[in-house]
Design an enzyme around this catalytic site. Structure first.
Site, PDB file in Angstrom:
ATOM      1  N   HIS A   1       0.809  -1.221   0.000  1.00  0.00           N
ATOM      2  CA  HIS A   1       0.000   0.000   0.000  1.00  0.00           C
ATOM      3  C   HIS A   1       0.846   1.278   0.000  1.00  0.00           C
ATOM      4  CE1 HIS A   1      -3.731   1.987  -0.460  1.00  0.00           C
ATOM      5  NE2 HIS A   1      -3.261   2.912   0.355  1.00  0.00           N
TER       6      HIS A   1
ATOM      7  N   TYR B   1       1.640   5.134  -2.711  1.00  0.00           N
ATOM      8  CA  TYR B   1       1.939   6.553  -2.455  1.00  0.00           C
ATOM      9  C   TYR B   1       3.296   6.935  -3.028  1.00  0.00           C
ATOM     10  CZ  TYR B   1      -2.295   6.097   0.048  1.00  0.00           C
ATOM     11  OH  TYR B   1      -3.606   5.825   0.323  1.00  0.00           O
TER      12      TYR B   1
ATOM     13  N   HIS C   1     -10.068   0.524 -10.309  1.00  0.00           N
ATOM     14  CA  HIS C   1      -9.564   1.522  -9.353  1.00  0.00           C
ATOM     15  C   HIS C   1      -8.112   1.885  -9.662  1.00  0.00           C
ATOM     16  CE1 HIS C   1      -8.140   3.231  -5.571  1.00  0.00           C
ATOM     17  NE2 HIS C   1      -7.359   2.182  -5.378  1.00  0.00           N
ATOM     18  N   PHE C   2      -7.275   0.872  -9.886  1.00  0.00           N
ATOM     19  CA  PHE C   2      -5.861   1.261  -9.974  1.00  0.00           C
ATOM     20  C   PHE C   2      -5.467   1.788 -11.351  1.00  0.00           C
ATOM     21  CE2 PHE C   2      -4.900  -3.507 -10.085  1.00  0.00           C
ATOM     22  CZ  PHE C   2      -4.307  -3.567 -11.342  1.00  0.00           C
ATOM     23  N   HIS C   3      -6.337   1.613 -12.359  1.00  0.00           N
ATOM     24  CA  HIS C   3      -6.030   2.315 -13.616  1.00  0.00           C
ATOM     25  C   HIS C   3      -6.399   3.800 -13.509  1.00  0.00           C
ATOM     26  CE1 HIS C   3      -5.316  -1.675 -15.292  1.00  0.00           C
ATOM     27  NE2 HIS C   3      -4.657  -1.039 -16.250  1.00  0.00           N
TER      28      HIS C   3
ATOM     29  N   ARG D   1     -11.175 -10.584 -11.315  1.00  0.00           N
ATOM     30  CA  ARG D   1      -9.984  -9.993 -11.936  1.00  0.00           C
ATOM     31  C   ARG D   1      -9.003 -11.109 -12.290  1.00  0.00           C
ATOM     32  NH1 ARG D   1      -6.132  -7.333  -7.178  1.00  0.00           N
ATOM     33  NH2 ARG D   1      -4.759  -6.951  -8.949  1.00  0.00           N
ATOM     34  N   ARG D   2      -8.003 -10.797 -13.092  1.00  0.00           N
ATOM     35  CA  ARG D   2      -6.935 -11.729 -13.463  1.00  0.00           C
ATOM     36  C   ARG D   2      -7.481 -13.011 -14.085  1.00  0.00           C
ATOM     37  NH1 ARG D   2      -2.946 -10.911  -8.166  1.00  0.00           N
ATOM     38  NH2 ARG D   2      -1.818  -9.176  -9.093  1.00  0.00           N
TER      39      ARG D   2
END
Ligand code: HAS
Length: 557
Positions: free
Chosen positions: A222, A226, A373-375, A436-437
């Site tokens: 996590h 950042y 979310h992470f794209h 996912r995946r």
């Protein structure tokens, strides 16, 4: 007269760092197109060299999420620090060593992945097993970043010795905070690699412990996000206000934001492990609350940036409640790309806060919602910002004019539009139960999922996957526009860019207003260490009691 330092040595090394990052995203980004099309049933696998879906997905994740980011950040931050401190890096040789170690590491991991010896995805969960060269390569990348980050602290210490009592410039504060977050985070992955994964992959230890490995990985995983985000914040706080024609709204608030990231980035990893057994709900709840704490500095960022942009828009003659937005310099591709990245991040941040909810996470975990979310976050807040930064950074590093401003503007907007469609498709798909995946074109349950959701708006899951694929195609066009510009700038003579400088912003409320404690690193790093111990010692104790070293491992072909 004293000669003005021209940062030539820093510019040369930064150029090589970002050159490697460009190669990584060129290959990794292209694979993204095949992943997106696969979700709509257009299956290109097995492709020469790329082989299976999982081999390609591993390359996509390692090249984009780990390599593009780490190399770009390493180059860009060096320019941000040396230019804002107005001094050379303390030891450029040290950073060249770091670069060589990192490049060697990427080369080793690249060989393992391309030869089909490391189909373990970018999170390399055990007991999936890869060739030891893969793990050693990735560990070398981390060791290289430690060497590079040490040079930043040495540079700051040299500056401090020459400038006692002066407040550290905000671009440097933000950069050092980024490296502190990274250095604390990588303790977890180093422990996982050096004590567990590498000895096990070499056959020195027979079995491994998946729960312990996952916990150490997410201790790192996590704050890693950042490390991807804060360099964009370096630019959003310390540079974009100047590019907008205004000033940073508040320097003291910006300092506080970066200190809060040092404090709260790490003790939150269990929000990736809500569904893992062997860890008490109490500790998962504590990490959930701390996750909301780490979202707070981003909420403050949203308001501070908006105020800075509003100030700039009004300085440029903007009137009324929203009229100032139109007066912002939308014709500047570097500015436009970064503000579009901010707008997408507002949505990505919301989906992150939703993920953090223990209850909602049970619905979205391990579905396509999470890559959605992470794209929006690393794939746009960071990536599109880095592309926007490139539009001044590349001319600054090479002293060559940007090849095409029009192509750069089109690139930012196509990324924005492509990601809106892609993000909508992935989030919606996840809510409809798409895991996912998974290579959908080959999964046995795909047809049934498509049929059971077909009556929902926009064609249900099949419609969502088509949105994903169309978004992926538009993103690829955007990527091509980016590379036309990069190559055009490097290869075509469009004139000299001697006048291009790092756009460092002044502040409306300046550093003199910031309390002294915001310039005392020890206070924040010590407090962060205490929080990490409180957040992780009981968790690791539970994990060690609940789990065993009993997983022999599987080599994934
Ligand atoms: Fe996340 C999963 C929670 C932020 C990346 N995240 C992931 C994964 C990745 C990732 C890669 O709680 C998947 C890992 C894997 O492979 O399994 N995330 C959060 C939360 C935040 C957050 C609470 N994530 C990020 C960032 C990332 C990133 C940043 C990369 C850079 N995330 C989670 C959780 C999971 C997760 C769970 C696990 C899911 C699961 O079950 O697997 C927060 O930090 C977000 C706070 C952000 C905001 C937005 C502020 C908005 C700003 C822009 C303002 C706009 C302006 C524009 C000013 C509150 C700053 C104005 C424009 C004008 C024109 C005026």
């Amino acid at each position: 007269m004293e000669a003005v330092y021209d940062y030539r040595r820093e510019r040369t090394l930064a150029f090589w760092f970002i050159a490697v990052s460009f190669v990584a995203i060129a290959v990794g980004g292209l694979i993204g197109l095949f992943q997106a099309l696969e979700h709509a049933g257009i299956n290109f696998y097995p492709l020469p060299l790329l082989g299976s879906y999982y081999k390609a997905l591993t390359l996509h994740g390692v090249l984009n999420a780990l390599t593009w980011t780490t190399f770009f950040i390493s180059g860009f931050l060096m320019i941000a620090v040396s230019r804002s401190l107005e001094r050379p890096m303390r030891s450029i040789a040290l950073s060249w060593v770091a670069f060589a170690v990192m490049l060697l590491g990427v080369g080793m991991a690249g060989w393992a992945m391309l030869s089909g010896n490391a189909n373990v995805l970018y999170t390399f969960y055990v007991p999936m097993r890869a060739h030891p060269i893969h793990y050693i390569g990735l560990t070398l990348v981390v060791i290289g970043t430690w060497i590079h980050s040490a040079n930043f602290f040495l540079t700051w210490a040299a500056w401090r010795a020459e400038n006692p009592g002066v407040k550290t410039p905000i671009a440097t504060v933000a950069t050092l905070a980024t490296w502190i977050v990274w250095d604390i985070a990588t303790i977890g992955v180093a422990a996982e690699m050096l004590t567990m994964v590498i000895p096990w992959s070499l056959g020195l230890i027979e079995n491994t412990n998946p729960l312990l490995a996952r916990t150490l990985f997410w201790y790192f995983g996590h704050p890693l996000v950042y490390f991807w985000l804060l360099p964009a914040y370096v630019s959003w706080y310390a540079m974009v206000p100047k590019q907008a024609g205004g000033k940073l709204f508040s320097d003291p608030i910006a300092r506080l934001v970066f200190m809060l990231f040092i404090l709260f980035s790490t003790p939150v990893g269990l929000h990736h492990q809500y569904t893992d057994p062997g860890i008490s709900q109490m500790w998962k709840g504590v990490h959930a609350v701390l996750t909301y704490a780490v979202a707070f500095p981003s909420l403050v960022t949203a308001f501070t940036l908006m105020a800075s942009l509003e100030y700039a828009g009004r300085q440029r003659g903007g009137k009324g409640l929203l009229g100032w937005i139109l007066r912002l310099p939308w014709g500047d591709p570097s500015f436009a790309a970064q503000v579009l990245a901010m707008i997408i991040f507002a949505a990505g941040g919301v989906s992150g806060v939703l993920n953090a909810s223990y209850v909602i996470n049970l619905v979205v975990h391990n579905t396509t919602w999470v890559p959605g979310h992470f794209h929006l976050t690393v794939g746009t807040a960071s990536t599109l910002s880095f592309m926007g930064i490139t539009y001044w950074l590349l001319p600054y590093l090479t002293k060559r004019r940007l090849f095409s401003k029009a192509a750069a503007l089109a690139q930012g907007w196509t990324w924005f539009i492509g990601m809106v469609l892609f993000g909508r498709g992935m989030h919606w798909g996840g809510l409809l139960g798409a895991p996912r995946r998974v290579p959908f074109s080959q999964a046995v349950y795909t047809q049934q999922l498509f049929e059971s959701t077909a009556n929902l708006p926009l064609g249900g899951l099949q419609g969502a996957m088509w949105l994903t694929a169309i978004g992926g195609v538009i993103l690829t066009i955007s990527g091509l526009l980016f590379f036309v510009n990069v190559l055009g700038t490097l290869l075509m003579k469009k004139g000299s860019a001697q006048d291009v400088d790092v756009p460092l912003a002044e502040a409306l409320s300046g550093p003199e207003k910031a309390p002294a404690v915001l310039d005392h690193w020890r206070v924040w790093v010590s407090a962060a260490a205490v929080l990490v111990l409180l957040g992780y010692v009981p968790v690791l104790t539970q994990v060690l009691q609940a789990s065993g070293w009993n997983a022999p491992g599987m080599f994934i072909r």
